[in-house]
Scaffold this active site. Structure first.
Site, PDB file in Angstrom:
ATOM      1  N   ASP A  52      36.471  -3.898 -41.204  1.00 12.97           N
ATOM      2  CA  ASP A  52      37.125  -3.659 -39.919  1.00 12.97           C
ATOM      3  C   ASP A  52      37.642  -4.927 -39.256  1.00 12.97           C
ATOM      4  OD1 ASP A  52      36.702  -0.984 -40.052  1.00 12.97           O
ATOM      5  OD2 ASP A  52      34.957  -0.943 -38.730  1.00 12.97           O
ATOM      6  N   LYS A  68      22.898 -10.736 -27.196  1.00 11.42           N
ATOM      7  CA  LYS A  68      23.297 -10.519 -25.794  1.00 11.42           C
ATOM      8  C   LYS A  68      22.607 -11.482 -24.818  1.00 11.42           C
ATOM      9  CE  LYS A  68      24.752  -5.756 -26.343  1.00 11.42           C
ATOM     10  NZ  LYS A  68      24.415  -5.509 -27.765  1.00 11.42           N
ATOM     11  N   ASP A 112      37.583  -7.080 -34.307  1.00 10.50           N
ATOM     12  CA  ASP A 112      37.001  -5.971 -35.061  1.00 10.50           C
ATOM     13  C   ASP A 112      37.796  -4.741 -34.635  1.00 10.50           C
ATOM     14  OD1 ASP A 112      35.552  -3.681 -35.754  1.00 10.50           O
ATOM     15  OD2 ASP A 112      33.658  -4.757 -35.719  1.00 10.50           O
TER      16      ASP A 112
END
Lengths: 448, 344
Positions: free
Chosen positions: B90, B143, B199
């Site tokens: 992707d 994150k 992506d």
């Protein structure tokens, strides 16, 4: 099979003819629901299917041979109808058209009574009364025939609506066989009948004026008007005393006499009062958005009757019925219709699409733009590849609002005078007040 | 249509990657897939011939995560001792395989991951380097709430065959299990990507990725792009297959890809959109931020926007408005889609 009773005009040598007509036009303080369009043009003069709303009434009146005098009664300034009357005098030479101005709102019956001497001059036997804010085929000839056949004192035009819509109108209970009106009630709380008042009446002059006089007398004797019949449910609210209003105010109020609330109910009790139930189209013109269904109905009616003023259908260009004013410029690659009216000097660009809409005078729709279920105000501009869109309402619906995401919005998109929609901008279910410029996409809003 | 076969900038995703790999001297390619390999075989056979390479399809019978498929393909990957590239199908970018291989060889450790700079690192897993070392990775922070760096895993790696020893044949994650183990041993480096990266697995990102790709073509002065001197090209970054037909008075661009045999009518406005093979956009339609699927038709005066995605053979009626609709294949849309929705 209906019994066709031959209809004879009664021998009447008197000048002025046997029948007169009154068109109730209201005033600037009425018709606020027609904003933003009524901010710039009085509602009765707003163009629908290429002609002012009252022109459609007048056209129907002109078709009745026994009518020679027509009065517009309202409380707009004198100058408002001057040009219209001048033009109409040319178009309908057999009619004398006069504007009778009420200096204050007297109510639909109060206005008639106030001008009774003028109306009764020449001793007309019958009087048509047309509300100007309805759109219908005005089957006046049929009403006249029923009037003669029944030797009636009053005939009201009625139409059937859905049960849930009926309580928004004046409801008529009639004898199915004789068509006599047995009971009349304005906007009842509960369901009474789905036969409703269309706002078009034919009265015997000998019946209507005494009826109004009686109503005025009753009002004067007991100014605190009984607003509802007393019943177990509304005993307390049935005798509303206007105690908090000063005398002058209540005196003024007492002069307002409306046909619907104050006259028709009594007529059902005491007069030879019949209903002519129309099978043709009928719609109210209250909100500005209601001009779109009215435009569609009048255009279809004109189309079906072979009116020469409509545009000739052409594949991929004109989908009938379409009205294009002779001074408008429409690009041959634009596609218009059905149910489109293009006003004077309006310009429709190449590859533009207009459907179910009214495009008012001096406005411009640029190339490749798309206008659906909308009213484009005077001198407004719709940019290239812009999309101005409303939502169709069901054919049988009598409302012009729809629920979107749980919120009530106007189905028809309306651009007021001199609005501008930027290139490629989308405007959906919006009402846009005059002089606004829309540069960004908007939906479900009133743009102030 | 399997995702690797979807045209990205008028070239199948997988072809972008095979081309770049072949150019870097790769001779064997393994495709780890888990569905419909038969439809891919036809294309792959063609590419094998075109580039003189071997392509092996490795089918997972159960999902093996991101690391498991490498173990499954061990035989091919272990053919010799040279390192192998791993890439997520992707991901689009200007694949820097040659430079990556040279960098990898130079540091001599087991693995290198390509990293890309992002504006908002708090949404991703961030790579943190060893103190005083420009490329050796110290740890990954998923994150991060505090700024620790702005380089994230771009989904492209080069690994020595020995890495396969670290992987077991079971569903396992290369990011969660294999890489942390390599980091502990000081065996994993990062390589900074130049240029764009995206992506494109989701439609919204596919559109953004297409914009980035077209911009990079413009920057390179690619001859593939429609010249901005054409009357209908507006704002540049427009890629039109030579077999496509464009009507009169259109305004196309910026960031538009028009595929083979596409027919665009008169007075059409296109921007930030992708029209896939054999699709048709009729006169005066307005299309923005939309993917028009293969063989689909957009009606006259229709308006599509806000990440609308049409599957194969979808028909949008004349004058219809679609706001963020995902329309499944073979559907005909006759009423407006006012709010984003999936139309089954």
């Amino acid at each position: 099979m209906s019994l066709q009773v031959p209809y004879h005009t009664k021998a009447n040598g008197a000048a002025g003819g046997a029948t007169k007509a009154v068109i109730l036009v209201g005033g600037a303080s009425r018709g606020t629901r027609f904003r933003p369009l009524s901010l710039d043009v009085p509602k009765p003069l707003f163009d629908v299917a290429g002609h002012p709303i009252i022109w459609h009434c007048l056209t129907a009146v002109a078709k009745v041979p026994s009518i020679h005098e027509v009065y517009l009664i309202g409380y707009y300034d004198e100058s408002v109808f001057r040009d219209f009357i001048k033009d109409a005098a040319h178009e309908f030479p057999q009619l004398t058209i006069k504007y009778l101005r009420e200096y204050q709102a007297l109510g639909t019956a109060g206005g008639l009574y106030h001008f009774r001497d003028i109306i009764l001059k020449g001793r007309p036997e019958r009087l048509f009364v047309l509300n100007s804010d309805v759109c219908c085929s005005f089957p006046l000839g049929e009403m006249l025939r029923l009037f003669e056949e029944k030797d009636a004192e009053a005939v009201i035009m009625g139409t059937r609506v859905s049960e849930d819509a009926a309580t928004n109108f004046g409801c008529i209970v009639s004898d199915a066989h004789t068509r006599r009106v047995l009971h009349y009630v304005e906007k009842p709380e509960s369901h009474i009948s789905n036969l409703i008042n269309c706002g078009v009446y034919l009265f015997s002059t000998e019946a209507i004026f005494p009826s109004i006089r009686t109503a005025i007398k009753r009002r004067t004797d007991r100014p605190n008007r009984l607003i509802r019949y007393p019943s177990a449910e509304n005993l307390e609210s049935s005798f509303i005393a206007q105690a908090d209003e000063d005398d002058e105010e209540s005196e003024k109020r007492s002069e307002v006499i409306r046909l619907e609330q104050d006259i028709l109910s009594d007529m059902a009790d005491s007069k030879q009062f019949f209903v002519y139930e129309t099978q043709d189209f009928w719609r109210q013109i209250k909100t500005a958005g209601s001009a779109i269904p009215a435009n569609a109905l009048y255009l279809q009616n004109a189309w079906q009757s072979g009116s020469p003023e409509l545009a000739q259908p052409q594949p991929n260009h004109i989908i009938a019925p379409v009205f294009i004013h002779p001074t408008a410029r429409v690009d041959p690659t634009a596609k218009l219709g059905p149910n489109v009216s293009i006003g004077p000097r309006a310009v429709v660009g190449a590859g533009a699409r207009v459907k179910e809409s009214i495009v008012l005078e001096d406005s411009e729709i640029k190339h490749d733009a798309c206008v659906l279920y909308s009213i484009i105000g005077w001198n407004s501009r719709v940019g290239a590849w812009a999309r101005v869109e409303g939502t169709p309402t069901p054919v049988t619906s009598h409302t012009t609002s729809i629920i979107k995401n749980g919120v009530k919005v106007q189905a028809i998109t309306i651009l007021g005078k001199e609005c501008a929609v930027g290139d490629e901008v989308r405007v959906q279910n919006c009402v846009c007040l005059p002089f606004k410029e829309l540069k960004r996409d908007v939906a479900n809003e009133v743009i102030m | 249509m399997p995702k690797p076969l979807v045209e990205f900038g008028n070239k199948r995703m997988i072809l972008h990657q095979i081309e770049a790999l072949a150019a870097a001297g790769v001779t064997d390619i393994v495709l780890a897939v888990n569905y419909r390999p038969e439809i891919m075989e036809k294309y792959l056979a063609e590419y094998e011939k075109q580039f003189g390479i071997n392509i092996t399809i490795s089918i997972e019978n159960e999902p093996l995560g991101t690391a498991g498929p490498l173990k499954l393909a061990e035989e091919v990957l272990r053919k010799d001792d040279t390192p192998f590239f791993v890439l997520n199908s992707d991901v689009t970018c200007e694949y820097p395989f040659k430079e990556l291989a040279a960098f990898h060889k130079a540091h001599g450790d087991e693995g290198t991951i390509v990293v890309t700079k992002v504006e908002e690192p708090s949404k991703y897993g961030v790579v943190v380097h060893k103190p005083n070392h420009p490329s050796r990775i110290d740890r990954f922070v998923e994150k991060p709430v505090q700024f620790v760096g702005n380089r994230i895993n771009a989904g492209i790696y080069i690994l020595n065959p020995s890495v396969i020893d670290r992987i077991e044949l079971r569903p396992t994650s290369i990011e969660q299990e294999t890489f942390p183990a390599m980091v502990r041993d000081g065996q994993l480096h990062s390589f900074d990507l130049e240029g764009f990266w995206m992506d494109v697995g989701q439609p919204k990102d596919f559109l953004t990725g297409t914009c980035l790709y077209l911009s990079s073509l413009t920057k390179k002065g690619s001859k593939e792009l429609a010249p901005t001197t054409l009357p209908y090209v507006h704002g540049g970054n427009v890629l039109i297959d030579p077999s496509a037909k464009i009507g009169k008075n259109c305004r196309i661009g910026p960031n538009v890809t028009i595929g083979p045999n596409v027919v665009v009518g008169d007075g059409v406005r296109l921007q930030r959109c992708v029209l896939l093979e054999n699709s048709k956009v009729k006169d005066h339609a307005w299309v923005k931020s939309t993917i028009v699927g293969w063989n689909s038709t957009v009606g006259k005066w229709a308006r599509l926007e806000n990440v609308t995605v049409l599957g194969d053979d979808v028909t949008i009626g004349d004058e219809i408005y679609v706001n963020g609709g995902s329309v499944l294949p073979h559907k005909t849309i006759k009423a407006n889609v006012d709010v984003p929705a999936i139309i089954m």
